[in-house]
Each structure stands twice: as structure tokens, then as C-alpha cells.
Design a protein around this motif. Structure first.
Motif, short mmCIF file in Angstrom:
data_model
loop_
_atom_site.label_atom_id
_atom_site.label_comp_id
_atom_site.label_asym_id
_atom_site.label_seq_id
_atom_site.Cartn_x
_atom_site.Cartn_y
_atom_site.Cartn_z
N LYS A 57 0.71 -1.11 0.16
CA LYS A 57 0.12 0.08 0.07
C LYS A 57 1.10 1.77 -0.06
O LYS A 57 0.19 2.37 -0.69
CB LYS A 57 -1.00 -0.18 1.28
N LEU A 99 -7.15 3.44 7.28
CA LEU A 99 -7.87 2.23 7.82
C LEU A 99 -6.86 1.76 8.16
O LEU A 99 -5.54 1.60 8.84
CB LEU A 99 -8.00 1.51 6.57
N GLN A 101 -5.52 -1.97 9.56
CA GLN A 101 -5.18 -3.63 8.79
C GLN A 101 -5.68 -4.74 9.57
O GLN A 101 -5.08 -5.05 11.05
CB GLN A 101 -3.83 -3.81 8.62
N ASP A 122 -13.73 6.93 5.48
CA ASP A 122 -13.86 5.69 5.73
C ASP A 122 -13.19 4.70 4.35
O ASP A 122 -13.71 4.93 3.67
CB ASP A 122 -14.48 5.25 5.85
N ASP A 124 -12.06 2.35 3.10
CA ASP A 124 -11.99 1.31 3.56
C ASP A 124 -13.39 0.39 2.95
O ASP A 124 -13.68 -0.45 2.27
CB ASP A 124 -11.82 -0.12 5.00
N SER A 143 -16.51 -0.31 -0.76
CA SER A 143 -15.98 -1.67 -0.53
C SER A 143 -14.70 -2.18 -1.11
O SER A 143 -15.38 -1.98 -1.96
CB SER A 143 -16.76 -2.71 0.48
N CYS A 144 -13.96 -1.56 -0.71
CA CYS A 144 -12.31 -2.13 -2.52
C CYS A 144 -12.35 -3.09 -2.74
O CYS A 144 -12.35 -2.93 -4.19
CB CYS A 144 -10.88 -1.79 -1.10
N LEU A 173 -16.90 -8.36 4.68
CA LEU A 173 -15.13 -7.28 3.58
C LEU A 173 -15.91 -7.60 1.85
O LEU A 173 -15.60 -7.07 1.76
CB LEU A 173 -14.34 -7.87 4.10
N THR A 274 -7.81 -4.50 -4.93
CA THR A 274 -8.53 -3.90 -3.73
C THR A 274 -7.59 -2.45 -3.51
O THR A 274 -8.07 -1.54 -2.92
CB THR A 274 -7.87 -5.35 -2.91
N LEU A 278 -8.72 1.38 -2.75
CA LEU A 278 -8.29 2.06 -1.89
C LEU A 278 -7.80 3.57 -2.33
O LEU A 278 -8.30 4.46 -1.62
CB LEU A 278 -6.81 1.48 -0.82
#
Length: 294
Positions: A57, A99, A101, A122, A124, A143-144, A173, A274, A278
Motif C-alpha cells: 500500500k 484504515l 490493517q 473510511d 476501506d 468497499s474496496c 468485507l 483492491t 483503496l
């Protein structure tokens, strides 16, 4: 019957394209806002997989011009300490996305921590407010991983409206938000899970089959309708007889490749998407500061 080979849904290539678009968007916005976008990733403890994800990331942020405000805490950090840090980041004008982890050490409550993040930051897309906006079909941070799946389908011009979509997995998720996104795109959606009877009968009906359960190679060629689009969200580490480990998905890629029309590889399919989503969420929050200041 002649055998076909499914075309790959290349998440790595699409993520690179999104990175380029975000780099351009940031370079246009930064003079107006006077700072780069900022993302804060909080990691607790020394889980090697989490450390690798956080490094990925950070690299992706650096590539597009997002400043990282990452914080690494010792295993014994308390809930109260983390909540204080999140509240400080909520107030920090340099930070657009926050976020936590996962997974966290067992003594910490990840849901309570998520609730501390203000919905606008937010990154995520998992805050109840943002999930509620998804349910209502309103604009909000998504949501990613599910957003990445939808982006892949769109990039390859795969029609979703009117199609039968089966999502195997019901996590907050991936499974639940993805089912809602497919529904929003006018698919007819079935959610299957560990208690589903005769899973094969349900997966065989899918035009679009998405596996998101975290069980290595659960879906094989016999469970896939010929010509279906197969999206593999699973990332599982398996060890062979020689002690060598490798990553596999929830789909038996080699057998299914001869039946499906499109398929995602693991790795290189949904995973890079994903991270791209993000970054996209962070930049969306950042561009929102322009609108608030005007």
C-alpha cells in the motif's frame, strides 16, 4: 466438443491504468488544495502477511502521489490508545483516508475501531454509514474488493444487467457488499455460503460466478456453467509435499480455465484491484475537500 481457454481478467494491468489516472487527477487537484492526498494505515503487531500488505500500500501510494501517514503499534497496544490515534487522524487535515490493517491481535475490537473512523475518511468503505449508502444506492465510499471486482467486469465490457450472478461467500468485507453492487447493476443475485445445500447446483446456474470464501480450490470445472465469467477473490497460501508454499484462489484455475469464458488469475486478479480502489477512495475523499472549500 472443442476446448476453449478462458480469457484472463487482468487486475494487475487495470490497476496500473487506474494508478496513472489517479496520478493525473492528483497533479491537477494539488495546486488547488495546497497539499497531496494523505492515507493513514494503522497496523498492530508483527503479522508478516499484514506487513507485506502495508508495504504494498505504501509503494502504491508513493507511485501516485499520496502521502502515507502509517503507524505501526506494538502487539500490546490497547483499544483506548488506538481510538485516541484514530480521533487525532479524524481531525488531521492532511489525512483523507484511514484504515486499520486486519487481522488485529485478539484483545482488540476491530468493529469498534472502525466505528471511530469518520465516514468521510473510511478508506476501506466498511463504515456502517457507507454500507448503508450502498444499500440505499446513494453515493459513498465503497468497499474496496467488491468495487474492484465491479471495475474489472466493467473494464472488460462484461454485461451484468439481467445476468444470473452467484456470490459464494457472505462476509461483510466481500460477499454482502458485492451482492448489493451486482444488484445495483441489475443482475439477479444469489448468495451461497457454508450452509448452502447442493452448492454445485447453484453455481452451475451462474452467468457470473464469484468465489469469496477463503477455501483453496473449492470451485472446480464441474461446478461452472460453460461460458460463465469466473471471479476468484480468494487468496490462500498452500504448501506442497516438498514444503514449498504458493498462493492459490478459491477456484481450481487450471480445470476451470477450460470451461469459463473469462477468469481472474491468483495472484494478479482481484488483489491489485483492491489496492487500486483503496487509492481511489482516498482520492475521492481528497477531491471532496475541494468541494467543501469552494
Amino acid at each position: 466438443m472443442e476446448t476453449q481457454t478462458a480469457k484472463l481478467l487482468d487486475g494487475k494491468a487495470l490497476a496500473a491504468k487506474i494508478h496513472q489516472e489517479l496520478t493525473s487527477e492528483i497533479s491537477q487537484l494539488q495546486p488547488k488544495i495546497g497539499r497531496p492526498p494523505g492515507l493513514a494505515v494503522l497496523m498492530v503487531g508483527d503479522n508478516p502477511a499484514s506487513a507485506a500488505y502495508v508495504r504494498n500500500k505504501e509503494k502504491a501510494c508513493a507511485k501516485v502521489g499520496i502521502a502515507s501517514f502509517n503507524r505501526h503499534f506494538p502487539e500490546e497496544t490497547t483499544q483506548a490508545e488506538l481510538e485516541t490515534v484514530i480521533q487525532e487522524l479524524n481531525q488531521d487535515e492532511r489525512v483523507d483516508g484511514i484504515l486499520v490493517q486486519l487481522p488485529l491481535p485478539k484483545h482488540l475490537d476491530s468493529v469498534a475501531l472502525l466505528h471511530q473512523i469518520i465516514p468521510e475518511k473510511d478508506a476501506d468503505g466498511l463504515h456502517p454509514v457507507n454500507l448503508g449508502k450502498l444499500v440505499r444506492g446513494e453515493t459513498g465510499l465503497r468497499s474496496c474488493t467488491p468495487a474492484g471486482v465491479m471495475c474489472l467486469l466493467d473494464e472488460y465490457s462484461i454485461p451484468v444487467a439481467g445476468k444470473k450472478a452467484v456470490v459464494v461467500g457472505r462476509s461483510i468485507l466481500v460477499g454482502k457488499p458485492l451482492a448489493l453492487m451486482l444488484l445495483e447493476a441489475n443482475a439477479t443475485v444469489t448468495i451461497a455460503h457454508s450452509r448452502t445445500k447442493d452448492l454445485k447446483a447453484i453455481t452451475k446456474e451462474a452467468d457470473i460466478l464469484i468465489a469469496a470464501v477463503g477455501r483453496p480450490q473449492l470451485i472446480n470445472a464441474e461446478m461452472v456453467n460453460r461460458g460463465a465469467v469466473v471471479v476468484d477473490v480468494g487468496i490462500n497460501r498452500v504448501t506442497d509435499a516438498n514444503g514449498k508454499s504458493r498462493l492459490v484462489g478459491d477456484v481450481d484455475f487450471h480445470s476451470t480455465q477450460g470451461v469459463a469464458s473469462y477468469i481472474t488469475p491468483v495472484p494478479g486478479g482481484v488483489g491489485p484491484m483492491t489496492v487500486a480502489m483503496l487509492l481511489q477512495n482516498t482520492v475521492s475523499s481528497y477531491s471532496g475537500t475541494v468541494n467543501r472549500e469552494q
